[in-house]
Design a protein around this motif. Sequence first.
Motif, PDB file in Angstrom:
ATOM      1  N   MET A  86     -10.914  42.745   9.361  1.00 22.26           N
ATOM      2  CA  MET A  86     -11.641  42.257  10.537  1.00 22.26           C
ATOM      3  C   MET A  86     -10.936  41.036  11.124  1.00 22.26           C
ATOM      4  O   MET A  86     -10.530  40.131  10.399  1.00 22.26           O
ATOM      5  N   PHE A 109     -11.775  38.102  13.852  1.00 18.35           N
ATOM      6  CA  PHE A 109     -12.913  37.513  14.552  1.00 18.35           C
ATOM      7  C   PHE A 109     -12.477  36.868  15.865  1.00 18.35           C
ATOM      8  O   PHE A 109     -11.313  36.542  16.061  1.00 18.35           O
ATOM      9  N   HIS A 151     -13.480  33.892  16.949  1.00 18.74           N
ATOM     10  CA  HIS A 151     -13.131  32.502  16.674  1.00 18.74           C
ATOM     11  C   HIS A 151     -12.109  32.471  15.555  1.00 18.74           C
ATOM     12  O   HIS A 151     -12.046  33.372  14.726  1.00 18.74           O
ATOM     13  N   THR A 176     -10.486  32.041  12.252  1.00 15.78           N
ATOM     14  CA  THR A 176     -11.087  31.995  10.917  1.00 15.78           C
ATOM     15  C   THR A 176     -10.032  31.825   9.838  1.00 15.78           C
ATOM     16  O   THR A 176     -10.215  32.267   8.713  1.00 15.78           O
ATOM     17  N   LEU A 177      -8.916  31.179  10.199  1.00 16.97           N
ATOM     18  CA  LEU A 177      -7.933  30.887   9.155  1.00 16.97           C
ATOM     19  C   LEU A 177      -8.476  29.746   8.304  1.00 16.97           C
ATOM     20  O   LEU A 177      -9.238  28.903   8.783  1.00 16.97           O
ATOM     21  N   TYR A 178      -8.077  29.725   7.038  1.00 16.16           N
ATOM     22  CA  TYR A 178      -8.494  28.637   6.155  1.00 16.16           C
ATOM     23  C   TYR A 178      -7.611  27.433   6.444  1.00 16.16           C
ATOM     24  O   TYR A 178      -6.401  27.486   6.224  1.00 16.16           O
ATOM     25  N   PRO A 179      -8.202  26.349   6.957  1.00 15.01           N
ATOM     26  CA  PRO A 179      -7.373  25.267   7.495  1.00 15.01           C
ATOM     27  C   PRO A 179      -6.534  24.540   6.445  1.00 15.01           C
ATOM     28  O   PRO A 179      -5.541  23.914   6.792  1.00 15.01           O
ATOM     29  N   ARG A 230      -3.267  38.820   7.979  1.00  9.64           N
ATOM     30  CA  ARG A 230      -4.122  38.643   6.800  1.00  9.64           C
ATOM     31  C   ARG A 230      -4.961  39.885   6.553  1.00  9.64           C
ATOM     32  O   ARG A 230      -5.116  40.329   5.413  1.00  9.64           O
ATOM     33  N   ASP A 241     -18.397  32.174  10.296  1.00  7.41           N
ATOM     34  CA  ASP A 241     -17.287  33.123  10.441  1.00  7.41           C
ATOM     35  C   ASP A 241     -16.310  33.033   9.275  1.00  7.41           C
ATOM     36  O   ASP A 241     -15.765  34.041   8.832  1.00  7.41           O
ATOM     37  N   LEU A 242     -16.080  31.820   8.797  1.00 11.65           N
ATOM     38  CA  LEU A 242     -15.117  31.626   7.711  1.00 11.65           C
ATOM     39  C   LEU A 242     -15.626  32.297   6.436  1.00 11.65           C
ATOM     40  O   LEU A 242     -14.857  32.899   5.682  1.00 11.65           O
ATOM     41  N   ALA A 245     -15.470  36.108   7.057  1.00 15.42           N
ATOM     42  CA  ALA A 245     -14.076  36.564   6.980  1.00 15.42           C
ATOM     43  C   ALA A 245     -13.696  36.764   5.518  1.00 15.42           C
ATOM     44  O   ALA A 245     -13.002  37.718   5.165  1.00 15.42           O
ATOM     45  N   THR A 265     -15.008  40.000   4.281  1.00 16.13           N
ATOM     46  CA  THR A 265     -14.258  41.170   4.759  1.00 16.13           C
ATOM     47  C   THR A 265     -12.884  41.268   4.086  1.00 16.13           C
ATOM     48  O   THR A 265     -12.244  42.304   4.150  1.00 16.13           O
ATOM     49  N   LEU A 266     -12.454  40.192   3.461  1.00 17.14           N
ATOM     50  CA  LEU A 266     -11.184  40.238   2.730  1.00 17.14           C
ATOM     51  C   LEU A 266     -11.393  40.650   1.276  1.00 17.14           C
ATOM     52  O   LEU A 266     -10.453  40.681   0.483  1.00 17.14           O
ATOM     53  N   TRP A 315      -4.955  18.249   5.792  1.00 19.55           N
ATOM     54  CA  TRP A 315      -5.216  19.289   6.793  1.00 19.55           C
ATOM     55  C   TRP A 315      -6.429  18.948   7.641  1.00 19.55           C
ATOM     56  O   TRP A 315      -6.599  19.457   8.734  1.00 19.55           O
TER      57      TRP A 315
END
Lengths: 260, 280
Positions: free
Chosen positions: A79, A81, A83, A85-88, A146, B176-177, B180, B183-184, B275
């Motif tokens: 999926m 998204f 917005h 949604t990467l892990y910062p 990803r 969303d995080l 996500a 979904t992974l 970060w």
Amino acid sequence: MFLEINNLYKHFSTREGTLVVLKDINMGIKRGEFICAVGASGSGKSTLLRQIAGLDMPTSGEVKVDGERVTGPGPDRGMVFQHYTLYPWMNVQENTEFGLKLQGIGKKERREKASYYLNVVGLSKFARALPKELSGGMKQRVAIARALASEPKVLLMDEPFGALDVHTREAMHEFMLDLWARTHLTVFMITHDVEEAVFLSNRIYALGARPGTVRREIQIVLPERTHHVKRHSIFHDYRDELMDLLRGHGKEASEAAAVA
Amino acid sequence: MTQSTGIEPSPPQSKSGFDVFWRLAEDIPKPLQTALMVTSIGLPLLLWWIVTTFGNVDPKFLPSPADVARAFGRLWSTRELLKDTVASLWRVGVGFLLAAICSIPVGVLMGSFPSIRALLEPLFGLMRYMPAPAFIPLLILYLGIGEEPKIMLIFIGVFFFNSLMVMDTVKFVPKDLIEATYTLGGDRLQTLLQVIFPYVLSGIIDACRINLAAAWQLVIVSELIAATEGLGRRISVAGRFLKTDEIFVGLIVIGVIGLVFDLLFQYLLRVSCHWASQKR
């Protein structure tokens, strides 16, 4: 059918009573197709995608992927998204590997797979970069890499280019077509952008609003898939047809909103 | 967003010092910043020196900087100051660490699970408004006058606040995080440990930084009441004998140690979560 949606209904209970968000949705998507569902706001298109992803369960009806009924989220349905949604705190490589790590795949294999898919999306050079150092388009390409790293059966996309500027969005359209041609992906994407849908899809489901229903299914056959086609009269015919479909319902939707 | 990139829009071109000084939410030149920061500490010191040197003030009322420096030397040479500082640091260290160890998991759980939030938030919200020093009589009654009531006081003063502040940082993890991650292929435990926790780590460190200041104040309060050594004790004894210079020494040491704590936590935050400097 590779991805099947059968008699799907979704109700939400609100203070005013039951709200029918999706009504009797039926769709069938073949392996390797690029499908868009287009709808105005209120058409329940995001809700529909969440049912396919398994992030939410339909009130009745079912979603099947490759013959198996969806009962929850999983990496077989990648999926992307709207917005970012990467892990910062992870760099691009770590972000791309993360799904494989969650699935318990060994370090060497996930490094190789992630590197492969980073190369596919053209971001190998940025493997060590942090998400905050990337542009919006690059972030979405990492998100795609990803999702692809888990080698999903279908790639689900929730208005993935909605937050991008016009030029980046056009570049991403060409990127998606190129990616699709190279990887033979099955893609199910939702958008409100009619031109985007016509340009990218093999087939479009036009959704009506309140409740969300499939109003029409349109096969898209274009002479070519480059930006020139957007000046072609066939392209305009598709676009106008869809716009009329959505506009007709846009009016009803705004009236409904006024009542509510 | 303090990381400037050199291609910022330049403000309207008016170069007067007045305009530079009153820049709204915008960086000021580095030399000006340094000068203002030095002034912040230097000016009160200078005023203090002027008043005590030319003002004919009773040193019992306001000792001069030199008097305070001499008192510092005296207390340092007898090792009393060191002993007091170590005693206070030990109490705050143990009390704060215990509170942090308990409140961080509790806060993360409260932020992650609405069920646990519903179970604990009303109680914690109530406890938070009971000033920790008001528990002193009870603590003495229950735990005597040794180290336990002092450590418990710090624990009470930190635990509830820290839990609620950690909870708040967790509540703001983007949905969303989390989705996500599902979904992974992530399960709930993986999501909690590998996504939610790292995401909120910077917020947790910041909450701890703020609550350590509270702990540091509480240790002084606890020592004002019953203690044989400690910086709070030092101040209260000095007050009884009108050794105003020693009161000043105690206050300044307390302030400097607090500031050092703060800077340490800020450093920890920069190192562990670089970060996060441009998050959101």
